[in-house]
Design an enzyme around this catalytic site. Structure first.
Site, PDB file in Angstrom:
ATOM      1  N   TRP A   1      34.270  -6.996  38.844  1.00 46.44           N
ATOM      2  CA  TRP A   1      33.172  -7.119  37.534  1.00 46.44           C
ATOM      3  C   TRP A   1      31.385  -7.260  38.109  1.00 46.44           C
ATOM      4  O   TRP A   1      31.334  -7.768  39.427  1.00 46.44           O
ATOM      5  CB  TRP A   1      33.552  -9.046  36.997  1.00 46.44           C
ATOM      6  CG  TRP A   1      31.879  -9.337  36.310  1.00 46.44           C
ATOM      7  CD1 TRP A   1      31.928  -9.094  35.268  1.00 46.44           C
ATOM      8  CD2 TRP A   1      30.944  -9.894  36.857  1.00 46.44           C
ATOM      9  NE1 TRP A   1      30.678  -9.721  34.610  1.00 46.44           N
ATOM     10  CE2 TRP A   1      29.958 -10.385  35.771  1.00 46.44           C
ATOM     11  CE3 TRP A   1      30.185 -11.058  37.856  1.00 46.44           C
ATOM     12  CZ2 TRP A   1      28.643 -10.851  35.434  1.00 46.44           C
ATOM     13  CZ3 TRP A   1      29.333 -11.175  38.479  1.00 46.44           C
ATOM     14  CH2 TRP A   1      28.333 -11.422  36.872  1.00 46.44           C
TER      15      TRP A   1
ATOM     16  N   ARG B   1      36.285 -19.750  33.212  1.00 49.93           N
ATOM     17  CA  ARG B   1      35.154 -19.730  32.468  1.00 49.93           C
ATOM     18  C   ARG B   1      35.926 -21.153  30.926  1.00 49.93           C
ATOM     19  O   ARG B   1      35.088 -20.607  29.977  1.00 49.93           O
ATOM     20  CB  ARG B   1      35.175 -18.822  31.171  1.00 49.93           C
ATOM     21  CG  ARG B   1      34.042 -17.625  32.501  1.00 49.93           C
ATOM     22  CD  ARG B   1      34.073 -16.718  31.478  1.00 49.93           C
ATOM     23  NE  ARG B   1      33.829 -16.461  30.034  1.00 49.93           N
ATOM     24  CZ  ARG B   1      32.446 -16.005  29.971  1.00 49.93           C
ATOM     25  NH1 ARG B   1      31.146 -15.855  31.039  1.00 49.93           N
ATOM     26  NH2 ARG B   1      31.330 -16.348  28.744  1.00 49.93           N
TER      27      ARG B   1
ATOM     28  N   LYS C   1      30.115  -7.468  18.616  1.00 49.21           N
ATOM     29  CA  LYS C   1      30.592  -6.983  20.197  1.00 49.21           C
ATOM     30  C   LYS C   1      31.750  -8.481  20.259  1.00 49.21           C
ATOM     31  O   LYS C   1      31.313  -9.321  20.036  1.00 49.21           O
ATOM     32  CB  LYS C   1      29.325  -7.940  20.716  1.00 49.21           C
ATOM     33  CG  LYS C   1      29.518  -7.568  22.367  1.00 49.21           C
ATOM     34  CD  LYS C   1      28.068  -8.257  23.235  1.00 49.21           C
ATOM     35  CE  LYS C   1      28.657  -8.063  24.465  1.00 49.21           C
ATOM     36  NZ  LYS C   1      27.928  -8.082  25.308  1.00 49.21           N
ATOM     37  N   TRP C   2      33.101  -7.356  20.380  1.00 44.70           N
ATOM     38  CA  TRP C   2      34.328  -8.186  19.927  1.00 44.70           C
ATOM     39  C   TRP C   2      34.486  -8.091  22.181  1.00 44.70           C
ATOM     40  O   TRP C   2      34.995  -7.186  23.095  1.00 44.70           O
ATOM     41  CB  TRP C   2      35.592  -6.833  20.131  1.00 44.70           C
ATOM     42  CG  TRP C   2      36.794  -7.904  19.765  1.00 44.70           C
ATOM     43  CD1 TRP C   2      37.552  -7.897  21.185  1.00 44.70           C
ATOM     44  CD2 TRP C   2      37.417  -7.864  18.903  1.00 44.70           C
ATOM     45  NE1 TRP C   2      39.096  -8.222  20.606  1.00 44.70           N
ATOM     46  CE2 TRP C   2      39.085  -8.601  19.319  1.00 44.70           C
ATOM     47  CE3 TRP C   2      36.871  -7.822  18.240  1.00 44.70           C
ATOM     48  CZ2 TRP C   2      39.604  -8.582  18.462  1.00 44.70           C
ATOM     49  CZ3 TRP C   2      38.503  -8.249  16.779  1.00 44.70           C
ATOM     50  CH2 TRP C   2      39.714  -9.281  16.783  1.00 44.70           C
ATOM     51  N   ASP C   3      34.443  -9.504  22.426  1.00 48.72           N
ATOM     52  CA  ASP C   3      34.574  -9.763  23.967  1.00 48.72           C
ATOM     53  C   ASP C   3      35.057 -10.493  24.482  1.00 48.72           C
ATOM     54  O   ASP C   3      36.774 -10.827  23.428  1.00 48.72           O
ATOM     55  CB  ASP C   3      33.100 -10.913  24.205  1.00 48.72           C
ATOM     56  CG  ASP C   3      32.287 -10.926  25.494  1.00 48.72           C
ATOM     57  OD1 ASP C   3      33.580 -10.456  26.275  1.00 48.72           O
ATOM     58  OD2 ASP C   3      31.767 -10.701  26.362  1.00 48.72           O
TER      59      ASP C   3
ATOM     60  N   ASN D   1      36.987 -12.598  27.783  1.00 50.26           N
ATOM     61  CA  ASN D   1      36.150 -13.271  29.407  1.00 50.26           C
ATOM     62  C   ASN D   1      37.174 -13.176  29.939  1.00 50.26           C
ATOM     63  O   ASN D   1      36.939 -14.344  31.098  1.00 50.26           O
ATOM     64  CB  ASN D   1      35.092 -13.543  28.608  1.00 50.26           C
ATOM     65  CG  ASN D   1      33.514 -13.375  28.591  1.00 50.26           C
ATOM     66  OD1 ASN D   1      32.930 -12.490  29.399  1.00 50.26           O
ATOM     67  ND2 ASN D   1      32.705 -13.648  27.153  1.00 50.26           N
TER      68      ASN D   1
ATOM     69  N   CYS E   1      34.513  -5.164  24.541  1.00 52.60           N
ATOM     70  CA  CYS E   1      33.486  -5.785  26.033  1.00 52.60           C
ATOM     71  C   CYS E   1      34.956  -6.956  26.865  1.00 52.60           C
ATOM     72  O   CYS E   1      35.215  -6.710  25.615  1.00 52.60           O
ATOM     73  CB  CYS E   1      32.505  -6.734  25.941  1.00 52.60           C
ATOM     74  SG  CYS E   1      31.887  -7.369  26.918  1.00 52.60           S
TER      75      CYS E   1
ATOM     76  N   ASP F   1      28.356  -5.614  31.923  1.00 48.73           N
ATOM     77  CA  ASP F   1      27.219  -7.277  32.571  1.00 48.73           C
ATOM     78  C   ASP F   1      26.537  -6.350  33.430  1.00 48.73           C
ATOM     79  O   ASP F   1      25.048  -7.526  33.195  1.00 48.73           O
ATOM     80  CB  ASP F   1      28.300  -8.878  32.929  1.00 48.73           C
ATOM     81  CG  ASP F   1      29.433  -8.752  31.714  1.00 48.73           C
ATOM     82  OD1 ASP F   1      28.862  -8.302  30.964  1.00 48.73           O
ATOM     83  OD2 ASP F   1      29.930  -9.812  31.925  1.00 48.73           O
TER      84      ASP F   1
END
Length: 727
Positions: free
Chosen positions: A189, A433, A466-468, A470, A516, A538
């Protein structure tokens, strides 16, 4: 060109304008003969095999889809378990078929053709009579590209169940080639896209992802290169997997000096039950040959992926310049604050405002509300549509952030459907997260997400998403699958994701979707099929982005690389770099800003206006031109690259110096991709000065660089051919 078949010798010669790929059937086995520069077809091509036969042992036969258990002790391309527990199969040639054009792959993204004259497809049929296993090897050769697209379809034509334990997409044996190096993209990352290159020794060199996603750590791409290969010299054999889940790729050198390369879905923790009559389609491996170094391989991938993998309205359109509010506000915003940033953006020339995380549920931090895809009226009392319409009236389009594959334990959705996440009964649910992963193997979950997003897209003028994603997948199990199919969960998750993406991008074709995954954690060809651009990392620090964007460009077109100017000190590394430097780096991709525009000084506003005006003039060239990498940031204090139009009459060059050098020598930057017969007017973007140089001179002697004793120095040059009338 196309596919030439010699049925009497069992030879198949796949030809493009600059490449040949040759297969021959030997004792019933498809054998790899040659892959490289185009050969003129001759009747005597069987001599290339040097009279190899299976009687010498399968361990010495250069196979196209090898098995394990009957004499070949190298890594197999597939493995199947029969109902009696045995794992021995032996596929033998059972026929072929040639198809004009390129068929699609059921349920999977793949490169495509727009007319059947662009490519030809060979289907080689193999069968194991004892088990009923049938395998069709698919090879598509493109007429004007040095590309072979490979995959395999495995079917159970017998009366008993079969279980796939391994089903790779492609395997290539390079006979007698033990002098190759292994090249791939590694990182973490905020450190994506590192170019790693090392020699291959006897044994195995392997990369993979067990994360249920293609990952920040290792990209689903690898290349074998001859020693000494550079940007413009040497042989390169590239392998790129069109897949967004766990993968493996490896090169194995045996005791006879041959190299076997294979790539496909990760065999670790994978199996697939094939009942009688069922089939399994592997993802596609896109194989590119270059005899002119890494740059030629990259440009082949770029042109193919930009025009024959990406789809939809935005495939060929110039992408909008955006401002994203994330680093400007994080979760702390209201409607007026958002509109104030958009208003400033409109005055500067920005075209799209993107509202990032924090607009839904009760999302004041990243520990709640994922899955509750309805507007937070505390922050937006008049709703999303009001904010979007106010921004539209300023002349900007409106974009929105989602993380649709995740669910927060602290959410209304989780309280109502705690079994909708990936989980294993009796085991803890690992949070990352403060979130879990939705079980996309389940149709009811995908339907819920589709309905939630469609309700917003139908009521709010959203032009960009924006398709994230995480976090990686853990506790990879599904409450909807029986015990014998639990090890199918990871692949079924990816298939479910693709099904949802196909549905939602088809229903809302006017929306520009950007993928993303905490940045570049899922920057892969599978996602590009549905979303033509990706948030690359990022990490928005300009110095780090030199490496990230350079490395990512090894495979992926610049039109897919999202790049933003952010505030300083940088939020990821704390570095302070000039606005001009940050702008020049970001303009080498899909350009945007991620900061609070209302905090700019008047001088900074003028700089931004100039950057935006310049990018609007050059973005077609940046996003669609041929990329030439000139200086490698992994090797030097300097970086440089250039973009050249297809007709070679227009180009833009970017140069970067990270740290000042005392008593620096005179320097010239050797360019590439120009027409040596043309004269070019060269205009400096820094000084505005113009000069005229021949294309041959610029590529052989170079473009003189004016040295400035300054850290984080950058510059750009616009080149226009004089004869074209562009100068």
């Amino acid at each position: 060109m196309g596919i030439i078949v010699q049925e009497q010798t069992g030879l198949f010669h796949l030809q493009s304008s600059g490449m040949s790929y040759i297969i021959q059937i030997v004792d019933g086995f498809p054998v790899h003969v040659y892959w490289g520069d185009r050969l003129k077809h001759r009747e005597s091509m069987t001599d290339l095999l040097l009279h190899t036969s299976a009687t010498a042992g399968l361990d010495r036969l250069p196979q196209e889809y090898p098995q394990y258990g009957s004499g070949d002790f190298r890594n197999p391309a597939y493995q199947v378990e029969l109902e009696d527990g045995t794992r021995i199969t032996e596929l033998k040639y059972d026929g072929y078929r040639i198809i004009k054009g390129k068929p699609s792959l059921t349920g999977l993204p793949a490169v495509y053709t727009e007319n059947e004259d662009e490519a030809d497809t060979l289907e080689l049929e193999l069968k194991d009579d004892f088990s009923g296993l049938k395998v069709v090897l698919l090879y598509t050769v493109f007429a004007d590209r040095n590309v072979i697209a490979r995959s395999a379809r495995l079917s159970n034509t017998g009366a008993k169940n079969l279980r796939l334990l391994r089903a790779l997409s492609a395997s290539v044996d390079f006979s007698g080639k033990s002098d190759l190096e292994f090249m791939y993209l590694s990182g973490a990352w905020a450190r994506e896209g590192n170019i790693t290159r090392k020699p291959i020794l006897q044994g195995e060199t392997r990369i993979d992802s067990k994360r249920g996603m293609s990952s920040h750590q290792l990209n689903p791409f690898a290349a074998l290169v001859t020693r000494g290969t550079t940007e413009s010299y040497g042989e390169v054999f590239g392998f790129s997997l069109v897949y967004s889940g766990g993968f493996e790729a490896g090169a194995e050198i045996d005791s006879f000096g041959s190299t076997r390369f294979s790539i496909g879905v990760n065999s670790f923790d994978f199996s697939w039950l094939l009942s009688p009559g069922e089939s399994f389609q592997t993802p596609e491996a896109v194989m590119v040959f270059s005899g002119q170094g890494l740059g030629d391989m990259s440009r082949t991938y770029h042109r193919l992926y930009r025009t024959r993998l990406c789809r939809g309205k935005y495939r060929d359109e110039e992408r909008p310049i955006l401002v994203n509010n994330w680093e400007a506000t994080y979760f702390d915003f209201n409607a007026d604050k958002l509109v104030s940033i958009a208003k400033e953006g409109a005055e500067l020339g920005i075209e799209l405002f993107v509202l990032d995380d924090g607009w839904f549920g009760k999302r004041d931090s990243d520990n709640s509300s994922l899955g509750d895809w309805y507007e937070d009226r505390r922050k937006l009392p008049d709703g999303l549509a009001d904010v979007a319409n106010r921004i539209n009236r300023l002349g900007l389009k409106f974009g929105l952030w989602f993380e649709p594959e995740m669910i927060s334990p602290d959410s209304e959705l989780y309280r109502e459907h705690p079994d909708w996440c990936l989980h294993v009964p009796g085991r803890r649910r690992s949070e990352a997260r403060w979130q879990l992963v939705l079980d996309y193997t389940r149709k009811e979950v995908r339907d819920f997400i589709f309905d939630s997003l469609a309700a917003i897209f139908s009521s709010v003028p959203v032009s960009y998403v924006k398709w994230d994603m995480n976090r990686c997948l853990t506790e990879i199990g599904s409450a909807a699958l029986p015990p014998e199919r639990q090890s199918e969960t990871a692949h079924r998750y990816v298939l479910g994701l693709y099904e949802l993406l196909e549905r939602i991008t088809t229903e809302f074709p006017h929306i520009l979707f950007e993928s993303c995954s905490s940045g570049g954690g899922r920057f892969d060809p599978g996602m590009l099929y549905y979303m033509p651009q990706v948030w690359t990392s990022d990490n928005t620090d300009a110095v780090e982005r030199l490496k990230i964007q350079y490395g990512t460009s090894l495979v992926y077109p610049v039109s897919a690389i999202g790049a933003h100017v952010s505030a300083v000190p940088n939020h990821q590394v704390g570095r302070i770099t000039p606005l001009d430097f940050r702008g020049d780096v970001a303009m080498s991709g899909n350009f945007g800003y991620e900061l609070d525009l209302t905090k700019f000084t008047d001088e900074e506003k003028e700089t931004v206006k100039r950057q935006i005006a310049v990018y609007k003039q050059i973005r077609g060239l940046v996003q669609k031109g041929d990329l030439y990498r000139l200086k490698n940031p992994f090797e030097d204090n300097e970086s440089a690259w250039m973009f050249v139009s297809e007709d070679q009459e227009d180009a833009i060059v970017y140069y970067f110096q990270v740290m000042a050098v005392p008593n620096a020598p005179w320097r010239a930057l050797r360019l590439d991709g120009l027409n040596p017969e043309l004269e070019y007017e060269v205009q400096s973007g820094n000084s505005g000065q113009k000069s005229i140089h021949g294309g041959d001179r610029l590529m052989k002697l170079g473009l003189p660089l004016l040295y400035r004793q300054k850290d984080y120095e950058s510059g750009w040059f616009r080149l226009r051919a004089i004869r074209s009338g562009k100068a």
